[in-house]
Scaffold this active site. Structure first.
Site, mmCIF file in Angstrom:
data_model
loop_
_atom_site.group_PDB
_atom_site.id
_atom_site.type_symbol
_atom_site.label_atom_id
_atom_site.label_comp_id
_atom_site.label_asym_id
_atom_site.label_seq_id
_atom_site.Cartn_x
_atom_site.Cartn_y
_atom_site.Cartn_z
ATOM 1 N N HIS A 36 -2.885 -36.883 -28.603
ATOM 2 C CA HIS A 36 -3.121 -38.236 -28.071
ATOM 3 C C HIS A 36 -4.363 -38.891 -28.683
ATOM 4 O O HIS A 36 -4.961 -39.777 -28.081
ATOM 5 C CB HIS A 36 -3.192 -38.232 -26.533
ATOM 6 C CG HIS A 36 -1.857 -37.925 -25.908
ATOM 7 N ND1 HIS A 36 -0.919 -38.892 -25.655
ATOM 8 C CD2 HIS A 36 -1.291 -36.751 -25.533
ATOM 9 C CE1 HIS A 36 0.163 -38.320 -25.128
ATOM 10 N NE2 HIS A 36 -0.036 -37.021 -25.051
ATOM 11 N N GLY A 123 13.157 -32.904 -27.602
ATOM 12 C CA GLY A 123 12.315 -32.861 -26.402
ATOM 13 C C GLY A 123 11.423 -31.639 -26.333
ATOM 14 O O GLY A 123 10.870 -31.329 -25.280
ATOM 15 N N GLU A 161 10.527 -46.520 -33.907
ATOM 16 C CA GLU A 161 10.195 -45.839 -32.644
ATOM 17 C C GLU A 161 9.651 -46.860 -31.627
ATOM 18 O O GLU A 161 10.025 -46.851 -30.454
ATOM 19 C CB GLU A 161 9.153 -44.762 -32.952
ATOM 20 C CG GLU A 161 8.823 -43.855 -31.817
ATOM 21 C CD GLU A 161 9.640 -42.561 -31.803
ATOM 22 O OE1 GLU A 161 10.159 -42.141 -32.850
ATOM 23 O OE2 GLU A 161 9.752 -41.993 -30.708
ATOM 24 N N ASP A 173 3.351 -37.934 -36.151
ATOM 25 C CA ASP A 173 4.615 -37.209 -36.354
ATOM 26 C C ASP A 173 5.290 -37.633 -37.651
ATOM 27 O O ASP A 173 5.742 -36.795 -38.439
ATOM 28 C CB ASP A 173 5.571 -37.468 -35.177
ATOM 29 C CG ASP A 173 4.956 -37.087 -33.851
ATOM 30 O OD1 ASP A 173 3.882 -36.461 -33.850
ATOM 31 O OD2 ASP A 173 5.549 -37.423 -32.806
ATOM 32 N N TYR A 223 3.919 -42.175 -21.415
ATOM 33 C CA TYR A 223 3.263 -42.161 -22.725
ATOM 34 C C TYR A 223 2.678 -43.537 -23.028
ATOM 35 O O TYR A 223 1.503 -43.670 -23.394
ATOM 36 C CB TYR A 223 4.266 -41.752 -23.821
ATOM 37 C CG TYR A 223 3.645 -41.680 -25.201
ATOM 38 C CD1 TYR A 223 3.128 -40.481 -25.693
ATOM 39 C CD2 TYR A 223 3.568 -42.813 -26.011
ATOM 40 C CE1 TYR A 223 2.550 -40.415 -26.956
ATOM 41 C CE2 TYR A 223 2.998 -42.758 -27.273
ATOM 42 C CZ TYR A 223 2.489 -41.554 -27.738
ATOM 43 O OH TYR A 223 1.919 -41.502 -28.993
HETATM 44 C C1 GLA Z 1 3.972 -37.824 -29.622
HETATM 45 C C2 GLA Z 1 3.758 -39.083 -30.456
HETATM 46 C C3 GLA Z 1 2.570 -38.910 -31.406
HETATM 47 C C4 GLA Z 1 1.326 -38.414 -30.661
HETATM 48 C C5 GLA Z 1 1.674 -37.223 -29.771
HETATM 49 C C6 GLA Z 1 0.520 -36.830 -28.902
HETATM 50 O O1 GLA Z 1 4.369 -36.755 -30.430
HETATM 51 O O2 GLA Z 1 4.900 -39.389 -31.205
HETATM 52 O O3 GLA Z 1 2.309 -40.118 -32.066
HETATM 53 O O4 GLA Z 1 0.735 -39.434 -29.932
HETATM 54 O O5 GLA Z 1 2.784 -37.486 -28.935
HETATM 55 O O6 GLA Z 1 -0.516 -36.345 -29.674
#
Ligand code: GLA
Length: 382
Positions: A36, A123, A161, A173, A223
């Site tokens: 995060h 997930g 996304e 990611d 989130y």
């Molecule tokens: C998900 C999001 C990423 C990041 C993580 C937490 O994977 O896609 O961008 O924020 O959560 O680190």
């Protein structure tokens, strides 16, 4: 194995469309530390892995496009100029989103067919979403010679996304999946979107993943809520992102935010600092120190940022009882998915057995143990 996965995807494509496709493998990722922090312009420490999405793609002369998700045994036909997000949680949004965002960047696409299949559980916090998005944008870039750079491609995946899947994710990611390097983790600065590769060889220790098999759903507003809190506090502080704040800066506005939000921002500031320390620990091969940072990260994610769950906390507590596990924490967005454990190689079997039994006793369901190889990013397979 990924080669079997690729063969399967190729075979299905040829049977259905009677032509040879371009084949792409796009990996999922792990993240050693830095959770995060990406959408706060901070540091993260991910690596692409040898599990992900295999896709077969080729031009279509049928006048429409077809996408097939083999895992779900689901097919959708669509037209390039009529794309809209569909119901939240549908796999189509990943494909439609990437296609729409490519077109929004003024690149012309023709009709195409795509078949894909994955070997990472959705997930699980291992970024099957980014792997899929990257496979689509990479495949289309190749197929229609769009001339997109990898940096441009990951921004397209990220926009898909945001605008189609509904998760206001950071860039970790998509970056890790696209830019992965064999045997390495990437110390990524999410402000400059540039990384330093660190060769990962923990000698008599390794990374082990344990899946709670609790499926998180990031599009759950939780989130996006976390991200808004961080942005609100940044604007209160008059800075671009929490990466620019110190604990002292935050203390100065303690009266202006709720205690809950104060702790969330504090977590981000501390997690970012931990990630920088972790890079040093890896460089000097100080695994005890790396492990301690990983445990602290979990503590913060659970008690301050509040993105853990009982199952994840339980797995980390089990790890803490075993002195041969140097560090353990939840990985990814949270609310389910995997823990990542830094463990002595000669203890993996025993710990896997112990923890599986304890987990089953406690929750009446199974957890799953995985070992992964750090691997190259999204690429064409010949
Ligand atoms: C998900 C999001 C990423 C990041 C993580 C937490 O994977 O896609 O961008 O924020 O959560 O680190």
């Amino acid at each position: 194995m990924s080669s079997e996965l690729i063969q399967l995807v190729k075979q299905s494509f040829v049977e259905r469309f009677k032509t040879d496709p371009i084949l792409i493998f796009s990996p999922g990722r792990i993240n050693i530390i830095g959770e995060h922090t990406d959408y706060n312009d901070g540091y993260v420490f991910p690596a692409a892995i040898n599990k992900g999405i295999a896709a077969a793609i080729q031009k279509s002369d049928s006048g429409t496009c077809t996408a097939i998700a083999l895992d779900l045994n689901s097919t959708v036909e669509f037209e390039l100029d009529k794309l809209k997000p569909v119901k939240e949680g549908s796999w189509e949004n990943f494909v439609f989103g990437v296609v729409a965002e490519i077109q929004n960047s003024n690149k012309a696409l023709g009709n195409f067919n795509i078949v894909f299949k994955g070997n990472i559980p959705g997930g699980a916090g291992m970024s099957s979403s980014a792997a899929l998005e990257n496979s689509v944008v990479f495949g289309l870039n190749e197929l229609f010679q769009l001339g997109l750079t990898k940096q441009e491609m990951i921004l397209i995946s990220q926009k898909a996304e945001h605008n189609y899947v509904g998760v206001n994710c950071g860039i970790m990611d998509q970056y890790a999946s696209m830019f992965g390097i064999e045997n390495s983790a990437l110390h990524l600065d999410c402000r400059t979107v540039e990384s330093q590769p660190y060769e990962i060889n923990f000698e008599d220790h390794e990374l082990m993943l344990i899946n709670t098999n609790v499926k998180h759903s990031l599009s759950d507003s939780a989130y996006n809520d976390r991200r808004s809190v961080c942005e609100d506090i940044s604007s209160l502080l008059g800075i671009k992102a929490l990466r620019d704040a110190t604990e002292t800066d935050l203390k100065a506005i303690v009266d202006k935010v709720t205690p809950e939000n104060y702790h969330k921002a504090l977590f981000v500031i501390q997690e970012n600092a931990r990630t920088i320390k972790a890079a040093k620990a890896i460089k000097s091969n100080n695994l005890d120190s790396l492990g301690a940072l990983i445990y602290e990260s979990h503590m913060g994610l659970s008690t301050q940022y509040k993105v853990s769950c009982d199952e994840l906390d339980f797995l980390v507590a089990q790890a803490k009882k075993n002195e041969l596990v140097l560090g353990a924490r939840m990985m990814g967005g949270g609310f389910g998915g995997c823990t990542i454990n830094l463990i002595a190689k000669n203890e993996t079997k025993n710990f896997a057995k112990e923890v599986s039994k304890a987990y089953k006793n406690k929750f009446g369901k199974d957890c799953s143990v995985y070992f992964v190889k750090l691997s190259q990013g999204t690429h064409i397979v010949n």
